[in-house]
Motif scaffolding. Sequence first.
Motif, mmCIF file in Angstrom:
data_model
loop_
_atom_site.group_PDB
_atom_site.id
_atom_site.type_symbol
_atom_site.label_atom_id
_atom_site.label_comp_id
_atom_site.label_asym_id
_atom_site.label_seq_id
_atom_site.Cartn_x
_atom_site.Cartn_y
_atom_site.Cartn_z
ATOM 1 N N GLU A 21 78.291 -25.304 35.667
ATOM 2 C CA GLU A 21 79.541 -25.751 36.263
ATOM 3 C C GLU A 21 79.334 -27.002 37.102
ATOM 4 N N LYS A 22 80.437 -27.743 37.224
ATOM 5 C CA LYS A 22 80.473 -28.926 38.085
ATOM 6 C C LYS A 22 81.732 -28.835 38.936
ATOM 7 N N ALA A 23 81.565 -28.860 40.229
ATOM 8 C CA ALA A 23 82.698 -28.802 41.148
ATOM 9 C C ALA A 23 82.469 -29.827 42.260
ATOM 10 N N PRO A 24 82.842 -31.086 42.018
ATOM 11 C CA PRO A 24 82.508 -32.158 42.963
ATOM 12 C C PRO A 24 83.089 -31.983 44.350
ATOM 13 N N PHE A 25 84.107 -31.125 44.476
ATOM 14 C CA PHE A 25 84.730 -30.952 45.794
ATOM 15 C C PHE A 25 83.915 -30.042 46.697
ATOM 16 N N ARG A 26 82.902 -29.381 46.155
ATOM 17 C CA ARG A 26 82.101 -28.487 46.982
ATOM 18 C C ARG A 26 81.035 -29.267 47.737
ATOM 19 N N LEU A 27 80.931 -28.976 48.995
ATOM 20 C CA LEU A 27 79.949 -29.670 49.830
ATOM 21 C C LEU A 27 78.533 -29.474 49.309
ATOM 22 N N THR A 28 78.243 -28.283 48.789
ATOM 23 C CA THR A 28 76.883 -27.992 48.337
ATOM 24 C C THR A 28 76.470 -28.896 47.181
ATOM 25 N N ASP A 29 77.445 -29.430 46.435
ATOM 26 C CA ASP A 29 77.116 -30.297 45.305
ATOM 27 C C ASP A 29 76.320 -31.523 45.728
ATOM 28 N N TYR A 30 76.560 -31.981 46.941
ATOM 29 C CA TYR A 30 75.893 -33.193 47.399
ATOM 30 C C TYR A 30 74.380 -33.007 47.522
ATOM 31 N N PHE A 31 73.942 -31.760 47.591
ATOM 32 C CA PHE A 31 72.524 -31.493 47.781
ATOM 33 C C PHE A 31 71.829 -31.117 46.477
ATOM 34 N N ILE A 32 72.580 -31.067 45.371
ATOM 35 C CA ILE A 32 72.007 -30.689 44.074
ATOM 36 C C ILE A 32 71.897 -31.948 43.230
ATOM 37 N N PRO A 33 70.692 -32.303 42.805
ATOM 38 C CA PRO A 33 70.532 -33.531 42.015
ATOM 39 C C PRO A 33 71.123 -33.380 40.612
ATOM 40 N N GLY A 34 71.698 -34.472 40.095
ATOM 41 C CA GLY A 34 72.163 -34.471 38.718
ATOM 42 C C GLY A 34 73.642 -34.191 38.566
ATOM 43 N N TYR A 35 74.045 -33.936 37.338
ATOM 44 C CA TYR A 35 75.461 -33.752 37.019
ATOM 45 C C TYR A 35 75.934 -32.324 37.296
ATOM 46 N N LEU A 103 85.040 -19.744 37.895
ATOM 47 C CA LEU A 103 85.735 -20.915 37.366
ATOM 48 C C LEU A 103 86.561 -21.699 38.383
ATOM 49 N N ASN A 104 86.171 -21.692 39.618
ATOM 50 C CA ASN A 104 86.828 -22.555 40.608
ATOM 51 C C ASN A 104 86.142 -23.925 40.545
ATOM 52 N N ILE A 105 86.329 -24.602 39.409
ATOM 53 C CA ILE A 105 85.500 -25.753 39.076
ATOM 54 C C ILE A 105 86.306 -26.825 38.351
ATOM 55 N N ASP A 106 85.681 -27.987 38.142
ATOM 56 C CA ASP A 106 86.256 -29.072 37.344
ATOM 57 C C ASP A 106 85.761 -29.005 35.902
ATOM 58 N N ASP A 107 84.450 -28.896 35.744
ATOM 59 C CA ASP A 107 83.835 -28.957 34.414
ATOM 60 C C ASP A 107 83.027 -27.690 34.152
ATOM 61 N N LEU A 108 83.024 -27.272 32.884
ATOM 62 C CA LEU A 108 82.278 -26.085 32.480
ATOM 63 C C LEU A 108 81.538 -26.382 31.182
#
Length: 214
Positions: A21-35, A103-108
């Motif tokens: 999953e990809k959920a750019p609005f989540r703060l934790t995403d900023y700490f995970i490298p990659g797409y 599925l609280n996400i943008d991309d799957l």
Amino acid sequence: LTLKIKNEIIGQMKPMDILLEKAPFRLTDYFIPGYWCHVGIWVGSETELKALGVWDELPKLHNDAVEKYEYSGPAFQTAIRKGHQIIEALRPGVQINTLQHFLNIDDLGVIRFKGQLADQKKAYLLNAFRQIGKSYDFNFDVESIEDIVCSELVYVAYEDLVWDTSKSLGRYTISPDQVARKLKEDIRFEPVLLYLDGRPVEGELRERFNKLLD
């Protein structure tokens, strides 16, 4: 994603499918490298788990989770009957959740290891269920045993596969992108589904998946 789309997704899934999953609005995403930012494992339905010889093992695995990790979630059989079919490692720990929760996400993206025999799939599923109740691994160390992050869940469940890892600060880590990279490295993996901005991607999925990693 709409209920119709969710039902379509469920209809195409098989036990041990890997969800990305990809959920750019989540703060934790900023700490995970990659797409990709998060990974889960689909366990399937009661019928599928019975066919694989896993269903009758679940009460013991739940008891083990309670005793070893003080797991307070519902019995695994009960959870699955209520639609909890995804094992994922979140900050509160490893748990079994619904697709709706995931599925609280943008991309799957969904990828599948098609090189597994029934006995192997059973072993992989049992490995995945054994992780439920473990604490979140804030050190992101794939060699740690009792703590685990989302991408380590795949690494541990598919125990006999070689995964791409990185060494950082003296420890080996695996990111969701490194899980997805199996599509580039191993022809036994195939893309199953790809939704971008909530819309299904048609055509050559492997190429689209791989472009996301470039």
